[in-house]
Motif scaffolding. Structure first.
Motif, PDB file in Angstrom:
ATOM      1  N   TYR A   1     -16.022 -56.452  -7.253  1.00  0.00           N
ATOM      2  CA  TYR A   1     -17.166 -56.234  -6.357  1.00  0.00           C
ATOM      3  C   TYR A   1     -18.393 -56.954  -6.918  1.00  0.00           C
ATOM      4  N   PRO A   2     -19.115 -57.713  -6.097  1.00  0.00           N
ATOM      5  CA  PRO A   2     -20.279 -58.475  -6.587  1.00  0.00           C
ATOM      6  C   PRO A   2     -21.319 -57.585  -7.271  1.00  0.00           C
ATOM      7  N   ASP A   3     -21.780 -57.995  -8.444  1.00  0.00           N
ATOM      8  CA  ASP A   3     -22.830 -57.287  -9.198  1.00  0.00           C
ATOM      9  C   ASP A   3     -22.445 -55.838  -9.494  1.00  0.00           C
ATOM     10  N   ARG A   4     -21.186 -55.597  -9.715  1.00  0.00           N
ATOM     11  CA  ARG A   4     -20.674 -54.233  -9.892  1.00  0.00           C
ATOM     12  C   ARG A   4     -21.403 -53.455 -10.985  1.00  0.00           C
ATOM     13  N   GLU A   5     -21.816 -54.133 -12.029  1.00  0.00           N
ATOM     14  CA  GLU A   5     -22.470 -53.460 -13.150  1.00  0.00           C
ATOM     15  C   GLU A   5     -23.971 -53.280 -12.933  1.00  0.00           C
ATOM     16  N   LEU A   6     -24.514 -53.871 -11.881  1.00  0.00           N
ATOM     17  CA  LEU A   6     -25.968 -53.844 -11.675  1.00  0.00           C
ATOM     18  C   LEU A   6     -26.402 -52.946 -10.521  1.00  0.00           C
ATOM     19  N   ILE A   7     -25.447 -52.470  -9.737  1.00  0.00           N
ATOM     20  CA  ILE A   7     -25.808 -51.690  -8.555  1.00  0.00           C
ATOM     21  C   ILE A   7     -25.570 -50.199  -8.785  1.00  0.00           C
ATOM     22  N   SER A   8     -26.026 -49.393  -7.844  1.00  0.00           N
ATOM     23  CA  SER A   8     -25.862 -47.940  -7.910  1.00  0.00           C
ATOM     24  C   SER A   8     -25.247 -47.470  -6.599  1.00  0.00           C
ATOM     25  N   PRO A   9     -23.921 -47.500  -6.478  1.00  0.00           N
ATOM     26  CA  PRO A   9     -23.263 -47.189  -5.212  1.00  0.00           C
ATOM     27  C   PRO A   9     -23.623 -45.801  -4.687  1.00  0.00           C
ATOM     28  N   PHE A  10     -23.875 -45.713  -3.393  1.00  0.00           N
ATOM     29  CA  PHE A  10     -24.088 -44.411  -2.767  1.00  0.00           C
ATOM     30  C   PHE A  10     -22.790 -43.619  -2.908  1.00  0.00           C
ATOM     31  N   PRO A  11     -22.871 -42.300  -3.085  1.00  0.00           N
ATOM     32  CA  PRO A  11     -21.664 -41.501  -3.364  1.00  0.00           C
ATOM     33  C   PRO A  11     -20.571 -41.605  -2.309  1.00  0.00           C
ATOM     34  N   VAL A  12     -20.936 -41.843  -1.060  1.00  0.00           N
ATOM     35  CA  VAL A  12     -19.953 -41.973   0.021  1.00  0.00           C
ATOM     36  C   VAL A  12     -20.232 -43.263   0.780  1.00  0.00           C
ATOM     37  N   PRO A  13     -19.294 -43.730   1.601  1.00  0.00           N
ATOM     38  CA  PRO A  13     -19.552 -44.951   2.389  1.00  0.00           C
ATOM     39  C   PRO A  13     -20.837 -44.826   3.198  1.00  0.00           C
ATOM     40  N   LEU A  14     -21.656 -45.869   3.156  1.00  0.00           N
ATOM     41  CA  LEU A  14     -22.974 -45.858   3.806  1.00  0.00           C
ATOM     42  C   LEU A  14     -23.116 -47.094   4.695  1.00  0.00           C
ATOM     43  N   LEU A  15     -23.583 -46.864   5.915  1.00  0.00           N
ATOM     44  CA  LEU A  15     -23.887 -47.944   6.845  1.00  0.00           C
ATOM     45  C   LEU A  15     -25.360 -47.865   7.212  1.00  0.00           C
ATOM     46  N   ILE A  16     -26.096 -48.946   6.992  1.00  0.00           N
ATOM     47  CA  ILE A  16     -27.511 -49.005   7.372  1.00  0.00           C
ATOM     48  C   ILE A  16     -27.612 -49.831   8.650  1.00  0.00           C
ATOM     49  N   ILE A  17     -28.187 -49.213   9.691  1.00  0.00           N
ATOM     50  CA  ILE A  17     -28.359 -49.890  10.982  1.00  0.00           C
ATOM     51  C   ILE A  17     -29.845 -50.129  11.217  1.00  0.00           C
ATOM     52  N   GLY A  18     -30.228 -51.377  11.393  1.00  0.00           N
ATOM     53  CA  GLY A  18     -31.595 -51.700  11.787  1.00  0.00           C
ATOM     54  C   GLY A  18     -31.649 -51.725  13.307  1.00  0.00           C
ATOM     55  N   SER A  19     -32.327 -50.762  13.912  1.00  0.00           N
ATOM     56  CA  SER A  19     -32.344 -50.640  15.371  1.00  0.00           C
ATOM     57  C   SER A  19     -33.540 -51.373  15.991  1.00  0.00           C
ATOM     58  N   LYS A  20     -33.477 -51.521  17.304  1.00  0.00           N
ATOM     59  CA  LYS A  20     -34.533 -52.154  18.106  1.00  0.00           C
ATOM     60  C   LYS A  20     -34.783 -53.610  17.685  1.00  0.00           C
ATOM     61  N   TYR A  21     -33.686 -54.322  17.469  1.00  0.00           N
ATOM     62  CA  TYR A  21     -33.803 -55.738  17.087  1.00  0.00           C
ATOM     63  C   TYR A  21     -34.474 -56.557  18.182  1.00  0.00           C
ATOM     64  N   ASP A  22     -34.352 -56.130  19.438  1.00  0.00           N
ATOM     65  CA  ASP A  22     -34.971 -56.873  20.537  1.00  0.00           C
ATOM     66  C   ASP A  22     -36.484 -56.951  20.386  1.00  0.00           C
ATOM     67  N   ILE A  23     -37.087 -55.920  19.766  1.00  0.00           N
ATOM     68  CA  ILE A  23     -38.532 -55.930  19.485  1.00  0.00           C
ATOM     69  C   ILE A  23     -38.800 -56.685  18.180  1.00  0.00           C
ATOM     70  N   PHE A  24     -37.962 -56.427  17.191  1.00  0.00           N
ATOM     71  CA  PHE A  24     -38.133 -57.022  15.863  1.00  0.00           C
ATOM     72  C   PHE A  24     -38.076 -58.545  15.900  1.00  0.00           C
ATOM     73  N   GLN A  25     -37.239 -59.109  16.769  1.00  0.00           N
ATOM     74  CA  GLN A  25     -37.088 -60.562  16.805  1.00  0.00           C
ATOM     75  C   GLN A  25     -38.347 -61.286  17.281  1.00  0.00           C
ATOM     76  N   GLU A  26     -39.297 -60.532  17.850  1.00  0.00           N
ATOM     77  CA  GLU A  26     -40.564 -61.120  18.284  1.00  0.00           C
ATOM     78  C   GLU A  26     -41.611 -61.125  17.171  1.00  0.00           C
ATOM     79  N   PHE A  27     -41.286 -60.532  16.005  1.00  0.00           N
ATOM     80  CA  PHE A  27     -42.221 -60.490  14.890  1.00  0.00           C
ATOM     81  C   PHE A  27     -42.421 -61.892  14.302  1.00  0.00           C
TER      82      PHE A  27
END
Length: 368
Positions: free
Chosen positions: A184-210
């Motif tokens: 796993y990339p950078d295995r020794e440098l990261i701090s894995p979340f205890p369980v599988p984690l998915l981060i969703i960035g919502s409202k991309y239709d607004i964000f893309q106008e930034f």
């Protein structure tokens, strides 16, 4: 998990209770989705949390193919999804919890995170890309609350395991440790979340106008956070069907063990799609701090450095949201005519009692 012979929710619940009481709860830790002769039922739990009014409910309904209007989430709500693997096999079940109120109700994480489901549990964090000034604070508080509860539950489960097996028994996995592949990339440098984690960035239709520079700061920062926690990251919008289709595949992977596909996009000028293990610190690079002297920030660690740089660009608004003062009993979406009529009558009786009591006290004061 126990074999369930019916799709009736009450019978499923009864079977689950019998299963736990039999002492088999600890054995539920076998990886969800494992089959024995193609007949074993898989049950997983997914917990959604994130920005207030960030679109969690809308995303969940779309992922479940439910054509119904979304309503504001009241505190903590439960639903479930089912998926058939074939015509003759039982349906897999996903227990779905959604936390409302942004960070104001973070203490409710203790309800869905329990020893009974910890080994088949995953978290989805929905962050509103259109509100970058509250993004880091929301992310930080909710992940801290969830991780604290996960650590607590892991410790409880291990203590129960020790007691059951004897004082000399040593657990094979330390609490809150998620085992990653050796490559796993950078295995020794990261701090894995205890369980599988998915981060969703919502409202991309607004964000893309930034502005492009601001989009770059948000995108690189979330890439760093996702990789640091060994999480997957995807940007989406309920108004863009192509993005919702990719989001649904990530959701189905957590809820039902379905393959999430091999699409990867790390380009900050496009919506990010980064499965866990597909990024690295070398690809992400350093914090985008063109106007910030990094040496003056006095960061304790890389994560703290990214936080300070991000907050220089997007000063964070307070996430200590007040609890909703609105009375749910008066919310039209929860209206029940018979109960509401009785409640109104009792409110009138209470007001009359208060007026009578006030008159009585005034009378006593005059006599005195």
């Amino acid at each position: 998990m126990p074999k369930l012979s019916s799709d009736t929710l009450w019978e499923q619940a009864a079977a689950e209770v019998r299963h736990r009481e039999s002492g088999a709860g600890q054995e539920a830790g076998e990886e969800a989705g494992e089959e024995a002769g193609g007949e074993t039922l898989s049950e997983r739990s997914v917990f959604l949390m994130g920005s207030k009014s960030g679109g969690k409910t809308s995303i969940l309904l779309r992922c479940l193919d439910r054509d119904e209007p979304s309503k504001p989430t009241l505190a903590l709500e439960y639903t479930f999804g089912r998926r058939a693997r074939g015509h003759s096999t039982p349906k897999d079940i996903a227990h779905l919890w959604e936390l409302g109120g942004g960070t104001s109700l973070s203490d409710l994480v203790q309800i869905p995170i329990t020893p009974a489901n910890i080994r088949s549990f995953s978290v989805i964090l929905v962050l509103d890309l259109s509100k970058p000034n509250s993004l880091w604070g929301t992310m930080e508080k909710l992940l801290q609350a969830a991780q604290a509860q996960l650590d607590k539950v892991y410790s409880q489960a291990q203590q129960a395991e020790k007691t059951k097996a004897g004082a000399k028994h040593q657990p094979s996995v330390h609490p809150a440790t998620r085992v990653l592949p050796k490559d796993y990339p950078d295995r020794e440098l990261i701090s894995p979340f205890p369980v599988p984690l998915l981060i969703i960035g919502s409202k991309y239709d607004i964000f893309q106008e930034f502005d492009s520079d601001k989009r770059k700061v948000v995108s690189k920062t979330l890439r760093f956070v996702a990789h640091y926690y060994a999480a997957s990251l995807i940007f989406t919008s309920i108004k863009l069907e192509s993005l919702m289709s990719k989001t649904k595949s990530f959701f189905s992977h957590l809820a039902f063990g379905v393959d999430r596909g091999k699409t990867v996009c790390c380009d900050s000028t496009k919506p990010l799609v980064i499965p866990e293990g597909s990024d690295s610190f070398s690809q992400i690079g350093s914090p985008p701090a063109a106007d910030v002297d990094i040496t003056s920030l006095h960061a304790k660690n890389p994560k703290d450095l990214w936080k300070k740089v991000y907050e220089r660009v997007f000063p964070q608004e307070s996430t200590g949201e007040q609890r909703e003062l609105k009375d749910p009993a008066k919310d039209p979406q929860y209206s029940v005519p018979q109960i509401d009529a009785m409640r109104a009558q009792k409110d009138q009786e209470l007001d009359q009692y208060k007026r009578n009591a006030a008159k009585s006290w005034k009378g006593l004061e005059l006599e005195t």
